[in-house]
Design an enzyme around this catalytic site. Structure first.
Site, PDB file in Angstrom:
ATOM      1  N   GLY A 169      -6.481 -32.146 -17.222  1.00 34.68           N
ATOM      2  CA  GLY A 169      -6.367 -32.280 -15.768  1.00 34.68           C
ATOM      3  C   GLY A 169      -7.687 -32.675 -15.133  1.00 34.68           C
TER       4      GLY A 169
ATOM      5  CG  ASP B 292     -17.127 -22.640 -15.558  1.00 36.78           C
ATOM      6  OD1 ASP B 292     -16.414 -22.815 -16.568  1.00 36.78           O
ATOM      7  OD2 ASP B 292     -17.206 -21.536 -14.976  1.00 36.78           O
TER       8      ASP B 292
ATOM      9  N   GLY C 249      -3.552 -26.549 -13.307  1.00 34.55           N
ATOM     10  CA  GLY C 249      -4.042 -25.195 -13.032  1.00 34.55           C
ATOM     11  C   GLY C 249      -3.279 -24.515 -11.908  1.00 34.55           C
TER      12      GLY C 249
ATOM     13  CE  LYS D 105      -7.136 -31.026  -7.558  1.00 30.92           C
ATOM     14  NZ  LYS D 105      -6.723 -30.485  -8.857  1.00 30.92           N
TER      15      LYS D 105
HETATM   16  O1  LIG Z   1      -8.655 -28.538  -9.297  1.00 35.16           O
HETATM   17  C1  LIG Z   1      -8.111 -27.515  -9.748  1.00 35.16           C
HETATM   18  N1  LIG Z   1      -6.830 -27.228  -9.477  1.00 35.16           N
HETATM   19  C2  LIG Z   1      -6.213 -26.154  -9.977  1.00 35.16           C
HETATM   20  N2  LIG Z   1      -6.811 -25.283 -10.808  1.00 35.16           N
HETATM   21  C3  LIG Z   1      -8.098 -25.529 -11.101  1.00 35.16           C
HETATM   22  C4  LIG Z   1      -8.805 -26.622 -10.592  1.00 35.16           C
HETATM   23  N3  LIG Z   1     -10.056 -26.593 -11.064  1.00 35.16           N
HETATM   24  C5  LIG Z   1     -10.132 -25.531 -11.837  1.00 35.16           C
HETATM   25  N4  LIG Z   1      -8.945 -24.887 -11.865  1.00 35.16           N
HETATM   26  C6  LIG Z   1      -8.597 -23.710 -12.664  1.00 35.16           C
HETATM   27  C7  LIG Z   1      -7.942 -24.142 -13.957  1.00 35.16           C
HETATM   28  C8  LIG Z   1      -8.485 -23.174 -14.944  1.00 35.16           C
HETATM   29  O2  LIG Z   1      -7.683 -22.000 -14.904  1.00 35.16           O
HETATM   30  C9  LIG Z   1      -9.855 -22.828 -14.398  1.00 35.16           C
HETATM   31  C10 LIG Z   1     -10.942 -23.716 -14.946  1.00 35.16           C
HETATM   32  O3  LIG Z   1     -11.576 -23.093 -16.032  1.00 35.16           O
HETATM   33  P1  LIG Z   1     -12.770 -23.859 -16.790  1.00 35.16           P
HETATM   34  O4  LIG Z   1     -13.326 -22.995 -17.836  1.00 35.16           O
HETATM   35  O5  LIG Z   1     -13.692 -24.447 -15.776  1.00 35.16           O
HETATM   36  O6  LIG Z   1     -12.014 -25.102 -17.451  1.00 35.16           O
HETATM   37  P2  LIG Z   1     -11.127 -25.168 -18.755  1.00 35.16           P
HETATM   38  O7  LIG Z   1     -11.370 -23.991 -19.632  1.00 35.16           O
HETATM   39  O8  LIG Z   1      -9.730 -25.418 -18.361  1.00 35.16           O
HETATM   40  O9  LIG Z   1     -11.686 -26.480 -19.454  1.00 35.16           O
HETATM   41  P3  LIG Z   1     -13.231 -26.744 -19.908  1.00 35.16           P
HETATM   42  O10 LIG Z   1     -13.960 -25.440 -19.901  1.00 35.16           O
HETATM   43  O11 LIG Z   1     -13.147 -27.356 -21.241  1.00 35.16           O
HETATM   44  O12 LIG Z   1     -13.789 -27.695 -18.884  1.00 35.16           O
HETATM   45  O13 LIG Z   1      -9.767 -23.013 -12.997  1.00 35.16           O
HETATM   46 MG   LIG Z   2     -13.270 -23.328 -19.975  1.00 35.53          MG
END
Ligand SMILES: O=c1nc[nH]c2c1ncn2[C@H]1C[C@H](O)[C@@H](COP(=O)(O)OP(=O)(O)OP(=O)(O)O)O1
Ligand SMILES: [Mg+2]
EC number: 3.6.1.66
Length: 203
Positions: free
Chosen positions: A12, A70, A154, A176
């Site tokens: 995403g 993050d 998310g 968005k």
């Molecule tokens: O625009 C968004 N719209 C909806 N939800 C979102 C958004 N931006 C972050 N979120 C939520 C998704 C996830 O539950 C958390 C991010 O967690 P976060 O650790 O930063 O990312 P991640 O583990 O999914 O992927 P990665 O660490 O590989 O970048 O916040």
């Molecule tokens: Mg993460």
């Protein structure tokens, strides 16, 4: 072609970065293009610290400029939770639907005016031999009682955006990407990104 690497495995996020960088002639690569790279443990206590962990680990590995993201949801009635634990709020399996269900359950019966929340995004820019820096952006809204819309990822289906009168998941990706926490953080990189990319090209 110029290229930027985002230290994320979240499809995403990857789509949103592609959407934002493509019009500037910048190609986006993410860790989805590097399946051999293991997960970076998010051991920090702030969004910024975790963004730095991701950006620096991958920048060291690839010897390239890397941006770490993050991000997460902060609900006022939950004292800022799920916060940095947004991805794993309902458990290590990192399931968006279960995470949403947990937040909705915790807010059961809470009136609209007490359901205020914001998305937060910290971006860290790591360049080999340079000091890493961070920017952040937010997006204010409220937690709905039920899911609405099918776009985004998310927590988007339960995040109501008052200025649009719609859930985040009801907005097109273009809409968005104009108002999101990620877009707002990226706007702060605008002035420096070109020069960073130039320097990174030379490194
Ligand atoms: O625009 C968004 N719209 C909806 N939800 C979102 C958004 N931006 C972050 N979120 C939520 C998704 C996830 O539950 C958390 C991010 O967690 P976060 O650790 O930063 O990312 P991640 O583990 O999914 O992927 P990665 O660490 O590989 O970048 O916040
Ligand atoms: Mg993460």
């Amino acid at each position: 072609m110029k290229e930027v690497i985002i230290a994320t495995k979240n499809p995403g996020k990857a789509k949103e970065f592609e959407h934002i960088f493509a019009p500037r002639g910048i190609a986006v690569r993410t860790l989805l293009d590097f399946p051999e790279i293991p997960d970076i443990e998010e051991t920090g206590t702030t969004f910024e610290a975790n963004a730095i962990l991701k950006a620096e680990a991958i920048s060291r590995l690839l010897n390239r400029m890397v941006i770490g993201d993050d991000s997460g949801l902060m609900v006022d009635a939950l004292e800022g939770r799920p916060g940095i634990y947004s991805a794993r709020y309902a458990g290590e399996q990192k399931n968006d639907q279960e995470n949403i269900d947990k937040v909705l359950l915790e807010l059961t019966g809470l009136p609209v005016d007490k359901r205020t929340a914001r998305f937060y995004c910290a971006l860290a820019v790591a360049v080999p031999t340079q000091e890493t820096f961070t920017v952040s952006g937010t997006c204010e809204g409220r937690i709905l009682e039920e899911r609405r819309g099918t776009h985004g990822f998310g927590y988007d289906p339960v995040f109501y955006v008052p200025e649009k009168g719609l859930a985040m998941a009801e907005l097109s990706s273009s809409e968005k990407n104009k108002i999101s926490h990620r877009a707002n953080a990226l706007k702060k990189l605008d002035t420096v990104l070109d020069s960073i990319l130039k320097r990174a090209d030379q490194s």
